[in-house]
Design a protein around this motif. Sequence first.
Motif, PDB file in Angstrom:
ATOM      1  N   GLY A   1       0.800  -1.225   0.000  1.00  0.00           N
ATOM      2  CA  GLY A   1       0.000   0.000   0.000  1.00  0.00           C
ATOM      3  C   GLY A   1       0.830   1.270   0.000  1.00  0.00           C
ATOM      4  N   LEU A   2       2.108   1.175  -0.358  1.00  0.00           N
ATOM      5  CA  LEU A   2       2.986   2.346  -0.300  1.00  0.00           C
ATOM      6  C   LEU A   2       2.946   3.195  -1.567  1.00  0.00           C
ATOM      7  N   HIS A   3       2.070   2.854  -2.488  1.00  0.00           N
ATOM      8  CA  HIS A   3       1.898   3.669  -3.686  1.00  0.00           C
ATOM      9  C   HIS A   3       0.877   4.774  -3.448  1.00  0.00           C
ATOM     10  N   LYS A   4       0.150   4.667  -2.350  1.00  0.00           N
ATOM     11  CA  LYS A   4      -0.870   5.670  -2.022  1.00  0.00           C
ATOM     12  C   LYS A   4      -0.203   6.966  -1.571  1.00  0.00           C
ATOM     13  N   LYS A   5      -0.961   8.032  -1.619  1.00  0.00           N
ATOM     14  CA  LYS A   5      -0.460   9.322  -1.163  1.00  0.00           C
ATOM     15  C   LYS A   5      -0.319   9.299   0.368  1.00  0.00           C
ATOM     16  N   GLU A   6       0.788   9.815   0.851  1.00  0.00           N
ATOM     17  CA  GLU A   6       1.018   9.883   2.293  1.00  0.00           C
ATOM     18  C   GLU A   6       0.127  10.971   2.905  1.00  0.00           C
ATOM     19  N   LYS A   7      -0.410  10.681   4.121  1.00  0.00           N
ATOM     20  CA  LYS A   7      -1.295  11.622   4.813  1.00  0.00           C
ATOM     21  C   LYS A   7      -0.620  12.109   6.088  1.00  0.00           C
ATOM     22  N   LEU A   8      -1.006  13.283   6.522  1.00  0.00           N
ATOM     23  CA  LEU A   8      -0.601  13.803   7.822  1.00  0.00           C
ATOM     24  C   LEU A   8      -1.844  13.860   8.689  1.00  0.00           C
ATOM     25  N   THR A   9      -1.847  13.083   9.768  1.00  0.00           N
ATOM     26  CA  THR A   9      -2.975  13.054  10.694  1.00  0.00           C
ATOM     27  C   THR A   9      -2.543  13.702  12.001  1.00  0.00           C
ATOM     28  N   HIS A  10      -3.413  14.578  12.532  1.00  0.00           N
ATOM     29  CA  HIS A  10      -3.160  15.185  13.835  1.00  0.00           C
ATOM     30  C   HIS A  10      -4.285  14.767  14.774  1.00  0.00           C
TER      31      HIS A  10
ATOM     32  N   HIS B   1       1.550   8.924   7.529  1.00  0.00           N
ATOM     33  CA  HIS B   1       1.290   7.512   7.250  1.00  0.00           C
ATOM     34  C   HIS B   1       0.585   7.396   5.909  1.00  0.00           C
ATOM     35  N   TYR B   2       0.432   6.160   5.429  1.00  0.00           N
ATOM     36  CA  TYR B   2      -0.213   5.913   4.131  1.00  0.00           C
ATOM     37  C   TYR B   2      -1.683   5.609   4.298  1.00  0.00           C
TER      38      TYR B   2
ATOM     39  N   GLY C   1       7.210   4.496  14.472  1.00  0.00           N
ATOM     40  CA  GLY C   1       6.537   3.466  13.694  1.00  0.00           C
ATOM     41  C   GLY C   1       5.098   3.327  14.115  1.00  0.00           C
ATOM     42  N   GLY C   2       4.447   2.322  13.556  1.00  0.00           N
ATOM     43  CA  GLY C   2       3.063   2.072  13.887  1.00  0.00           C
ATOM     44  C   GLY C   2       2.574   0.795  13.240  1.00  0.00           C
ATOM     45  N   SER C   3       1.301   0.499  13.468  1.00  0.00           N
ATOM     46  CA  SER C   3       0.689  -0.687  12.870  1.00  0.00           C
ATOM     47  C   SER C   3      -0.743  -0.352  12.462  1.00  0.00           C
ATOM     48  N   GLY C   4      -1.373  -1.275  11.745  1.00  0.00           N
ATOM     49  CA  GLY C   4      -2.732  -1.046  11.275  1.00  0.00           C
ATOM     50  C   GLY C   4      -2.765   0.126  10.309  1.00  0.00           C
ATOM     51  N   LEU C   5      -3.670   1.075  10.540  1.00  0.00           N
ATOM     52  CA  LEU C   5      -3.749   2.247   9.665  1.00  0.00           C
ATOM     53  C   LEU C   5      -2.511   3.137   9.778  1.00  0.00           C
ATOM     54  N   PHE C   6      -1.693   2.915  10.791  1.00  0.00           N
ATOM     55  CA  PHE C   6      -0.464   3.700  10.969  1.00  0.00           C
ATOM     56  C   PHE C   6       0.788   2.919  10.568  1.00  0.00           C
ATOM     57  N   ARG C   7       0.629   1.893   9.734  1.00  0.00           N
ATOM     58  CA  ARG C   7       1.781   1.137   9.246  1.00  0.00           C
ATOM     59  C   ARG C   7       2.741   2.100   8.535  1.00  0.00           C
ATOM     60  N   PHE C   8       4.015   1.947   8.771  1.00  0.00           N
ATOM     61  CA  PHE C   8       5.065   2.810   8.210  1.00  0.00           C
ATOM     62  C   PHE C   8       4.968   4.247   8.716  1.00  0.00           C
TER      63      PHE C   8
END
Length: 188
Positions: free
Chosen positions: A38-47, A187-188, A151-158
């Motif tokens: 899923g690393l082809h998706k646009k990266e997002k910034l979540t606050h 994250h992606y 790092g992270g997991s789930g929706l926060f992978r990478f």
Amino acid sequence: MAKLIFFLAVQILLLTIVSSTVDDGENFARTIDRKLLGLHKKEKLTHFKVYWHDILSGPNPTSIMIQPPVTNTSYFGAISMIDNALTAKVPMNSTVLGQAQGFYAGAAQKELGFLMAMNFAFKTGKYNGSTITILGRNTAMSEVREMPIVGGSGLFRFARGYVEARTKWINLKNGDATVEYSCYVLHY
């Protein structure tokens, strides 16, 4: 003679097959397509903002010292394990969004400074089952402390990013505290 040649050919074939399956340690890694993860998706910034409740007192503490400090004059060398509630607002009885699980250790001799190693494990809403991992230095008496998200997991992978910690409330008698964590996660 033909039987001998056939026998030797079979032996050479078997030796070739066996030697090609021996792991020489060179094939443990490979390049893969980023799209598979899923690393082809646009990266997002979540606050997001959560409130971390460190409870040392009472019948159900969420922070327990597992290694006392080296001396009585500082927290240096002490280690505390945590399973602290993360809430939506400052009051402890507000909506629980997840848990902060990990430890903090006294890592400074001349100030109140900790090594923080913890996961924010989310248990509600869109991020249910996802985590972010925070690893960094926390000088607890500073107004704002910045620590990296590694790092992270789930929706926060990478995931990567940082958090800003601000103490909102502290009981100096028993050590209970509420800290605001303002999290900025790529994250992606």
